[in-house]
Design a protein around this motif. Structure first.
Motif, PDB file in Angstrom:
ATOM      1  N   CYS A 278      29.850 -21.522  58.258  1.00 48.94           N
ATOM      2  CA  CYS A 278      28.700 -21.885  57.439  1.00 48.94           C
ATOM      3  C   CYS A 278      27.712 -20.734  57.336  1.00 48.94           C
ATOM      4  O   CYS A 278      27.644 -19.878  58.223  1.00 48.94           O
ATOM      5  CB  CYS A 278      28.009 -23.113  58.002  1.00 48.94           C
ATOM      6  SG  CYS A 278      27.173 -22.821  59.565  1.00 48.94           S
ATOM      7  N   GLY A 279      26.976 -20.725  56.239  1.00 51.31           N
ATOM      8  CA  GLY A 279      25.981 -19.674  56.063  1.00 51.31           C
ATOM      9  C   GLY A 279      24.791 -20.131  55.254  1.00 51.31           C
ATOM     10  O   GLY A 279      24.898 -21.025  54.408  1.00 51.31           O
ATOM     11  N   ALA A 280      23.631 -19.521  55.537  1.00 49.09           N
ATOM     12  CA  ALA A 280      22.398 -19.789  54.788  1.00 49.09           C
ATOM     13  C   ALA A 280      22.135 -18.594  53.866  1.00 49.09           C
ATOM     14  O   ALA A 280      22.373 -17.455  54.241  1.00 49.09           O
ATOM     15  CB  ALA A 280      21.239 -19.978  55.747  1.00 49.09           C
ATOM     16  N   VAL A 281      21.639 -18.913  52.664  1.00 46.18           N
ATOM     17  CA  VAL A 281      21.343 -17.879  51.657  1.00 46.18           C
ATOM     18  C   VAL A 281      19.858 -17.901  51.333  1.00 46.18           C
ATOM     19  O   VAL A 281      19.274 -18.983  51.204  1.00 46.18           O
ATOM     20  CB  VAL A 281      22.100 -18.153  50.329  1.00 46.18           C
ATOM     21  CG1 VAL A 281      22.026 -16.940  49.409  1.00 46.18           C
ATOM     22  CG2 VAL A 281      23.526 -18.591  50.556  1.00 46.18           C
ATOM     23  N   ILE A 282      19.268 -16.707  51.162  1.00 43.72           N
ATOM     24  CA  ILE A 282      17.884 -16.655  50.664  1.00 43.72           C
ATOM     25  C   ILE A 282      17.789 -15.822  49.388  1.00 43.72           C
ATOM     26  O   ILE A 282      18.400 -14.771  49.267  1.00 43.72           O
ATOM     27  CB  ILE A 282      16.869 -16.126  51.710  1.00 43.72           C
ATOM     28  CG1 ILE A 282      17.345 -14.840  52.397  1.00 43.72           C
ATOM     29  CG2 ILE A 282      16.510 -17.204  52.719  1.00 43.72           C
ATOM     30  CD1 ILE A 282      16.276 -14.163  53.264  1.00 43.72           C
ATOM     31  N   ASN A 283      16.988 -16.343  48.459  1.00 40.86           N
ATOM     32  CA  ASN A 283      16.714 -15.650  47.198  1.00 40.86           C
ATOM     33  C   ASN A 283      15.770 -14.472  47.429  1.00 40.86           C
ATOM     34  O   ASN A 283      15.112 -14.403  48.477  1.00 40.86           O
ATOM     35  CB  ASN A 283      16.057 -16.647  46.225  1.00 40.86           C
ATOM     36  CG  ASN A 283      17.082 -17.427  45.428  1.00 40.86           C
ATOM     37  OD1 ASN A 283      18.239 -17.021  45.332  1.00 40.86           O
ATOM     38  ND2 ASN A 283      16.653 -18.543  44.867  1.00 40.86           N
ATOM     39  N   PRO A 284      15.673 -13.579  46.448  1.00 39.79           N
ATOM     40  CA  PRO A 284      14.796 -12.410  46.617  1.00 39.79           C
ATOM     41  C   PRO A 284      13.331 -12.761  46.923  1.00 39.79           C
ATOM     42  O   PRO A 284      12.644 -11.986  47.572  1.00 39.79           O
ATOM     43  CB  PRO A 284      14.907 -11.695  45.265  1.00 39.79           C
ATOM     44  CG  PRO A 284      16.260 -12.057  44.775  1.00 39.79           C
ATOM     45  CD  PRO A 284      16.478 -13.476  45.212  1.00 39.79           C
ATOM     46  N   ASP A 285      12.854 -13.914  46.470  1.00 38.29           N
ATOM     47  CA  ASP A 285      11.446 -14.261  46.736  1.00 38.29           C
ATOM     48  C   ASP A 285      11.269 -15.209  47.925  1.00 38.29           C
ATOM     49  O   ASP A 285      10.203 -15.791  48.101  1.00 38.29           O
ATOM     50  CB  ASP A 285      10.787 -14.832  45.473  1.00 38.29           C
ATOM     51  CG  ASP A 285      11.521 -16.041  44.913  1.00 38.29           C
ATOM     52  OD1 ASP A 285      12.589 -16.407  45.460  1.00 38.29           O
ATOM     53  OD2 ASP A 285      11.039 -16.613  43.920  1.00 38.29           O
ATOM     54  N   THR A 286      12.284 -15.363  48.735  1.00 34.68           N
ATOM     55  CA  THR A 286      12.171 -16.179  49.959  1.00 34.68           C
ATOM     56  C   THR A 286      12.147 -15.253  51.171  1.00 34.68           C
ATOM     57  O   THR A 286      13.023 -14.396  51.305  1.00 34.68           O
ATOM     58  CB  THR A 286      13.358 -17.165  50.069  1.00 34.68           C
ATOM     59  OG1 THR A 286      13.335 -18.027  48.941  1.00 34.68           O
ATOM     60  CG2 THR A 286      13.293 -17.999  51.341  1.00 34.68           C
ATOM     61  N   PRO A 287      11.153 -15.435  52.054  1.00 32.66           N
ATOM     62  CA  PRO A 287      11.092 -14.545  53.224  1.00 32.66           C
ATOM     63  C   PRO A 287      12.138 -14.897  54.280  1.00 32.66           C
ATOM     64  O   PRO A 287      12.610 -16.040  54.337  1.00 32.66           O
ATOM     65  CB  PRO A 287       9.679 -14.788  53.769  1.00 32.66           C
ATOM     66  CG  PRO A 287       9.342 -16.172  53.335  1.00 32.66           C
ATOM     67  CD  PRO A 287      10.043 -16.403  52.027  1.00 32.66           C
ATOM     68  N   VAL A 288      12.447 -13.929  55.105  1.00 33.31           N
ATOM     69  CA  VAL A 288      13.393 -14.126  56.218  1.00 33.31           C
ATOM     70  C   VAL A 288      12.920 -15.258  57.135  1.00 33.31           C
ATOM     71  O   VAL A 288      13.722 -16.039  57.654  1.00 33.31           O
ATOM     72  CB  VAL A 288      13.534 -12.793  57.005  1.00 33.31           C
ATOM     73  CG1 VAL A 288      14.229 -13.004  58.336  1.00 33.31           C
ATOM     74  CG2 VAL A 288      14.282 -11.763  56.155  1.00 33.31           C
ATOM     75  N   SER A 289      11.616 -15.383  57.289  1.00 32.24           N
ATOM     76  CA  SER A 289      11.062 -16.404  58.195  1.00 32.24           C
ATOM     77  C   SER A 289      11.515 -17.820  57.821  1.00 32.24           C
ATOM     78  O   SER A 289      11.591 -18.701  58.681  1.00 32.24           O
ATOM     79  CB  SER A 289       9.534 -16.332  58.211  1.00 32.24           C
ATOM     80  OG  SER A 289       9.036 -16.501  56.901  1.00 32.24           O
ATOM     81  N   ALA A 290      11.850 -18.060  56.544  1.00 31.07           N
ATOM     82  CA  ALA A 290      12.259 -19.398  56.096  1.00 31.07           C
ATOM     83  C   ALA A 290      13.532 -19.873  56.795  1.00 31.07           C
ATOM     84  O   ALA A 290      13.728 -21.080  56.987  1.00 31.07           O
ATOM     85  CB  ALA A 290      12.464 -19.406  54.585  1.00 31.07           C
ATOM     86  N   ILE A 291      14.398 -18.942  57.183  1.00 28.97           N
ATOM     87  CA  ILE A 291      15.683 -19.350  57.772  1.00 28.97           C
ATOM     88  C   ILE A 291      15.823 -18.922  59.241  1.00 28.97           C
ATOM     89  O   ILE A 291      16.880 -19.123  59.849  1.00 28.97           O
ATOM     90  CB  ILE A 291      16.888 -18.796  56.966  1.00 28.97           C
ATOM     91  CG1 ILE A 291      16.801 -17.266  56.798  1.00 28.97           C
ATOM     92  CG2 ILE A 291      17.027 -19.495  55.641  1.00 28.97           C
ATOM     93  CD1 ILE A 291      18.124 -16.622  56.452  1.00 28.97           C
ATOM     94  N   GLU A 292      14.742 -18.338  59.773  1.00 30.80           N
ATOM     95  CA  GLU A 292      14.799 -17.787  61.129  1.00 30.80           C
ATOM     96  C   GLU A 292      15.360 -18.778  62.156  1.00 30.80           C
ATOM     97  O   GLU A 292      16.210 -18.414  62.968  1.00 30.80           O
ATOM     98  CB  GLU A 292      13.372 -17.392  61.520  1.00 30.80           C
ATOM     99  CG  GLU A 292      13.343 -16.263  62.511  1.00 30.80           C
ATOM    100  CD  GLU A 292      11.935 -15.752  62.765  1.00 30.80           C
ATOM    101  OE1 GLU A 292      11.074 -15.801  61.842  1.00 30.80           O
ATOM    102  OE2 GLU A 292      11.717 -15.319  63.905  1.00 30.80           O
ATOM    103  N   ASP A 293      14.925 -20.032  62.068  1.00 28.79           N
ATOM    104  CA  ASP A 293      15.338 -21.009  63.082  1.00 28.79           C
ATOM    105  C   ASP A 293      16.809 -21.408  62.981  1.00 28.79           C
ATOM    106  O   ASP A 293      17.384 -21.899  63.957  1.00 28.79           O
ATOM    107  CB  ASP A 293      14.426 -22.254  63.051  1.00 28.79           C
ATOM    108  CG  ASP A 293      14.417 -22.915  61.686  1.00 28.79           C
ATOM    109  OD1 ASP A 293      14.580 -22.197  60.672  1.00 28.79           O
ATOM    110  OD2 ASP A 293      14.283 -24.153  61.620  1.00 28.79           O
TER     111      ASP A 293
END
Ligand code: DX5
Ligand code: ZN
Length: 218
Positions: free
Chosen positions: A113-128
Motif C-alpha cells: 500500500c502507498g499514500a500519494v500527495i499532490n503538489p499542493d499538499t505538504p508532507v506533514s499531511a501523511i507523516e503519521d
C-alpha cells in the motif's frame, strides 16, 4: 539506499494495444508497470479501471503499480488487488481521515500500500501514516495528464520524506511521478526517490530501452 526501479506509466501507451505495450516494457527492462486509474471526478480525465488491470495481468509478470486517482478509493481497493495489483496507492486528498483505514484495507487484501500527495499538499499531511506504507508517492505535477513539466519544489518533499523513511528503520519505497526524463532523473534520485515513474519520456522515446536505462543509470 534502495534499488532504483523504473515504473513506466501506461498512460502514454496505445490503449488499443495494451497487451503488446506492457510486453514491450518488460522486454526493455522496466521494473514495474505504473497504471494510472482516473475517474473524471478526482481528476479532469478518464482512463481505465478494474477490467484493464485484470487484462494487463495476463500479459506481464512485472508488478502492477496501481495509482488510483479516484474519489472514495476505499470502495475499490480490494477489487484492484483482486484484479492483480501488486501495489495500490491512494491519494491523501481523496481519503483525508479515511487514509489510514484505506491503507490497512489494501494490506489486508494482500497487496503493498502507498499514500500519494499532490503538489499542493505538504508532507506533514501523511507523516503519521508513513510507517504503515510500503511506498510513498510524491506527485511532481498536478495529476490528470502526462507530458507536464516537473515541479522543482517536489525535490524538497523527497528530501523530507527520505528522512522520515530513514527514521522508521523500514524499507519504504519513495516514488516520484510527473515530468521525469533521463535528463532530470539524477537530481530526483539524489533527492531520495528510488521508484521513478515516467510516461511520455518512455513511450515517446525513439529507443525505449535507452530511455529506461537512462532514467535508471543517469
Ligand atoms: C499523471 C500521472 C502520471 C503520468 C506521468 O497524472 O499520474 O503517471 O502518466 O506522465 P509523464 O511522465 O509524461 O509526466
Ligand atoms: Zn501516476
Amino acid at each position: 539506499m534502495q534499488k532504483i526501479k523504473v515504473a513506466p506509466s501506461i498512460l502514454s501507451a496505445d490503449f488499443a494495444k495494451m497487451g503488446e505495450e506492457v510486453k514491450r516494457l518488460e522486454e526493455n527492462g522496466a521494473d514495474l508497470v505504473h497504471c494510472d486509474v482516473m475517474d473524471g471526478v478526482f481528476v479532469n480525465n478518464i482512463t481505465f479501471g478494474l477490467k484493464m488491470v485484470e487484462d494487463i495481468r495476463k500479459h506481464t509478470s512485472l508488478p502492477l503499480d496501481c495509482h488510483l486517482m479516484i474519489v472514495e478509493p476505499e470502495k475499490y481497493v480490494e477489487r484492484f488487488v483482486k484484479a492483480g495489483a501488486d501495489i495500490v496507492t491512494v491519494h491523501y486528498e481523496a481519503c483525508k481521515e479515511t487514509l489510514k483505514d484505506t491503507l490497512l484495507k489494501i494490506k489486508a487484501a494482500g497487496a503493498k500500500c502507498g499514500a500519494v500527495i499532490n503538489p499542493d499538499t505538504p508532507v506533514s499531511a501523511i507523516e503519521d501514516v508513513v510507517p504503515l506504507c510500503d511506498m510513498i508517492l510524491v506527485m511532481s505535477v498536478f495529476p490528470g495528464f502526462g507530458g507536464q513539466k516537473f515541479i522543482p519544489e517536489s525535490l524538497d518533499k523527497l528530501r523530507a520524506l527520505r528522512k522520515l523513511i530513514e527514521g522508521t528503520g523500514k524499507e519504504i519505497d519513495l516514488e516520484i511521478d510527473g515530468g521525469v526524463s533521463p535528463e532530470n532523473a539524477a537530481t530526483i534520485k539524489a533527492a531520495g526517490a528510488n521508484v521513478i515513474v515516467a510516461g511520455s519520456a518512455v513511450f515517446k522515446a525513439a529507443d525505449m530501452r535507452a530511455a529506461i536505462d537512462g532514467i535508471r543509470n543517469n
